[in-house]
Motif scaffolding. Structure first.
Motif, PDB file in Angstrom:
ATOM      1  N   ALA A 141      -1.654   5.193  -7.102  1.00 16.25           N
ATOM      2  CA  ALA A 141      -1.441   5.748  -5.769  1.00 16.25           C
ATOM      3  C   ALA A 141      -0.276   6.728  -5.790  1.00 16.25           C
ATOM      4  O   ALA A 141       0.708   6.547  -6.513  1.00 16.25           O
ATOM      5  CB  ALA A 141      -1.187   4.631  -4.758  1.00 16.25           C
ATOM      6  N   LEU A 142      -0.390   7.790  -4.995  1.00 13.15           N
ATOM      7  CA  LEU A 142       0.614   8.858  -4.951  1.00 13.15           C
ATOM      8  C   LEU A 142       1.118   8.992  -3.518  1.00 13.15           C
ATOM      9  O   LEU A 142       0.325   9.015  -2.576  1.00 13.15           O
ATOM     10  CB  LEU A 142      -0.011  10.168  -5.421  1.00 13.15           C
ATOM     11  CG  LEU A 142       0.884  11.397  -5.520  1.00 13.15           C
ATOM     12  CD1 LEU A 142       1.935  11.198  -6.603  1.00 13.15           C
ATOM     13  CD2 LEU A 142       0.048  12.634  -5.812  1.00 13.15           C
ATOM     14  N   THR A 143       2.437   9.052  -3.360  1.00 17.62           N
ATOM     15  CA  THR A 143       3.040   9.249  -2.042  1.00 17.62           C
ATOM     16  C   THR A 143       3.488  10.697  -1.930  1.00 17.62           C
ATOM     17  O   THR A 143       4.324  11.159  -2.700  1.00 17.62           O
ATOM     18  CB  THR A 143       4.251   8.306  -1.837  1.00 17.62           C
ATOM     19  OG1 THR A 143       3.803   6.955  -1.938  1.00 17.62           O
ATOM     20  CG2 THR A 143       4.870   8.534  -0.470  1.00 17.62           C
ATOM     21  N   VAL A 144       2.928  11.424  -0.962  1.00 13.06           N
ATOM     22  CA  VAL A 144       3.223  12.840  -0.755  1.00 13.06           C
ATOM     23  C   VAL A 144       4.130  12.972   0.457  1.00 13.06           C
ATOM     24  O   VAL A 144       3.775  12.551   1.564  1.00 13.06           O
ATOM     25  CB  VAL A 144       1.935  13.654  -0.554  1.00 13.06           C
ATOM     26  CG1 VAL A 144       2.263  15.125  -0.411  1.00 13.06           C
ATOM     27  CG2 VAL A 144       0.978  13.434  -1.723  1.00 13.06           C
ATOM     28  N   LEU A 145       5.300  13.549   0.253  1.00 13.21           N
ATOM     29  CA  LEU A 145       6.265  13.728   1.323  1.00 13.21           C
ATOM     30  C   LEU A 145       6.051  15.062   2.012  1.00 13.21           C
ATOM     31  O   LEU A 145       5.634  16.031   1.387  1.00 13.21           O
ATOM     32  CB  LEU A 145       7.699  13.660   0.757  1.00 13.21           C
ATOM     33  CG  LEU A 145       8.049  12.391  -0.031  1.00 13.21           C
ATOM     34  CD1 LEU A 145       9.468  12.502  -0.584  1.00 13.21           C
ATOM     35  CD2 LEU A 145       7.913  11.158   0.847  1.00 13.21           C
ATOM     36  N   PRO A 146       6.317  15.150   3.322  1.00 19.80           N
ATOM     37  CA  PRO A 146       6.176  16.435   4.028  1.00 19.80           C
ATOM     38  C   PRO A 146       7.121  17.472   3.451  1.00 19.80           C
ATOM     39  O   PRO A 146       8.198  17.154   2.945  1.00 19.80           O
ATOM     40  CB  PRO A 146       6.532  16.097   5.485  1.00 19.80           C
ATOM     41  CG  PRO A 146       6.395  14.614   5.588  1.00 19.80           C
ATOM     42  CD  PRO A 146       6.729  14.060   4.231  1.00 19.80           C
TER      43      PRO A 146
END
Length: 326
Positions: A141-146
């Motif tokens: 899983a990948l967490t993409v920040l604004p």
């Protein structure tokens, strides 16, 4: 004596080469007795599983295979809300007596902030004695920040200021004015009894037609989305330059937005927020290499059409005051 020493040296070199060849062949033969290594549960995400929007990440899988087996091809199924950025890379990494290390890499780029999941990396192995075997591992899983920008919301929709819609009565007066202008033009043309040169087409007409054509090409998938976004940016910049004599095409986004802060700028105040967010979103596509989706691009086209609509002069205004060049 010298000849004997030279012969001994050559014999030693040949012996070392033969021994090396025997070791390599023995390792290759022994590799047929080795089982396939156990695949990892998931690939690696480099440099981190938490990245900022617009920053590519690398999916990497390290395999240690017997010498007679090698990865033939790899296929990346991107997680949700991501796209593959570039081709897959299969590279030999290190040699061992009966095995070899391989690195398999692919690049991903997120389309929107949030958590992503569901991707896989599939590797097809080829062997000199067996049929190709397919191995699949999950992508973590990948967490993409604004993206950190001066404006928190880069949504191009809904930026039309309240009260800017043209009322029915105003449309009626505009239609009457257009009819009057048409009749006056016909009268003057008949009076002169000569063919007058066609008047230059104003920028708001040409830009509206170009925007409609761009929308048609995007919906029919006849144009690449990144190319379409660049063309849309050029249309908006050129329109503002012709309509208000603003140096939009020779200014960076920051310089142009700084010019708009001046009280002398002719652009209506209600259209400045949309224009600022539009140009910043365009920079993300051009420089951050963040590919837009079709819905985002069509919303941008709608916003550009509303900008042209708000800034189109009345037919009763004197021609030549708004157009600097055509």
């Amino acid at each position: 004596m010298k000849k004997s020493g030279k012969t001994l040296f050559l014999t030693t070199i040949v012996g070392v080469l033969v021994l090396a060849a025997v070791i390599i062949l023995a390792g290759y033969g022994w590799s047929f007795r080795l089982p396939l290594p156990q695949m990892p549960e998931s690939a690696l995400i480099l440099p981190s599983r938490e990245v900022e929007l617009g920053t590519p990440v690398t999916v990497e899988l390290n395999l240690r295979l017997p010498l007679h087996i090698r990865p033939r091809e790899a296929h990346l199924t991107p997680p949700e809300h991501t796209v593959q950025n570039g081709p897959m890379d299969i590279r030999f990494d290190a040699y061992h007596w009966s095995c070899a290390n391989w690195k398999i890499r692919g690049r991903l780029q997120a389309l929107r902030p949030g958590d992503t999941s569901g991707g896989t990396l599939t590797v097809t192995l080829s062997s000199s004695t067996e049929k190709p075997e397919t191995l699949t591992v999950a992508i973590p899983a990948l967490t993409v920040l604004p993206l950190q920008t001066e404006h928190d919301d880069l949504d191009l929709a809904g930026m039309v200021p309240p009260g800017s819609q043209v009322s029915g009565r105003k449309l009626l007066w505009i239609a009457v004015a257009v009819i009057v202008v048409v009749f006056i033009g016909i009268f003057l043309w008949l009076r002169r009894r000569r063919e007058a040169p066609a008047p230059p087409r104003p920028p708001w007409v040409r830009t509206s037609e170009a925007l409609e054509q761009l929308r048609t090409e995007v919906r029919s998938h006849r144009i690449n989305l990144e190319t379409a976004f660049v063309r849309l940016t050029d249309l908006v910049r050129n329109y503002l330059e012709e309509r208000y004599r603003l140096p939009a095409s020779v200014r960076t986004t920051d310089e142009f937005l700084e010019d708009l802060k001046s009280p002398d700028t002719p652009l209506p105040a209600g259209d400045k927020p949309f224009l600022g967010e539009f140009l910043e979103a365009a920079d993300l596509v051009k420089f951050a290499r963040m590919p837009p989706d079709e819905a985002q691009l069509l919303r941008a086209v709608d916003g550009a059409e509303k900008l042209v609509e708000h800034t189109t002069p009345s037919p009763l205004e004197r021609p030549g005051e708004e157009v600097s060049r055509v």
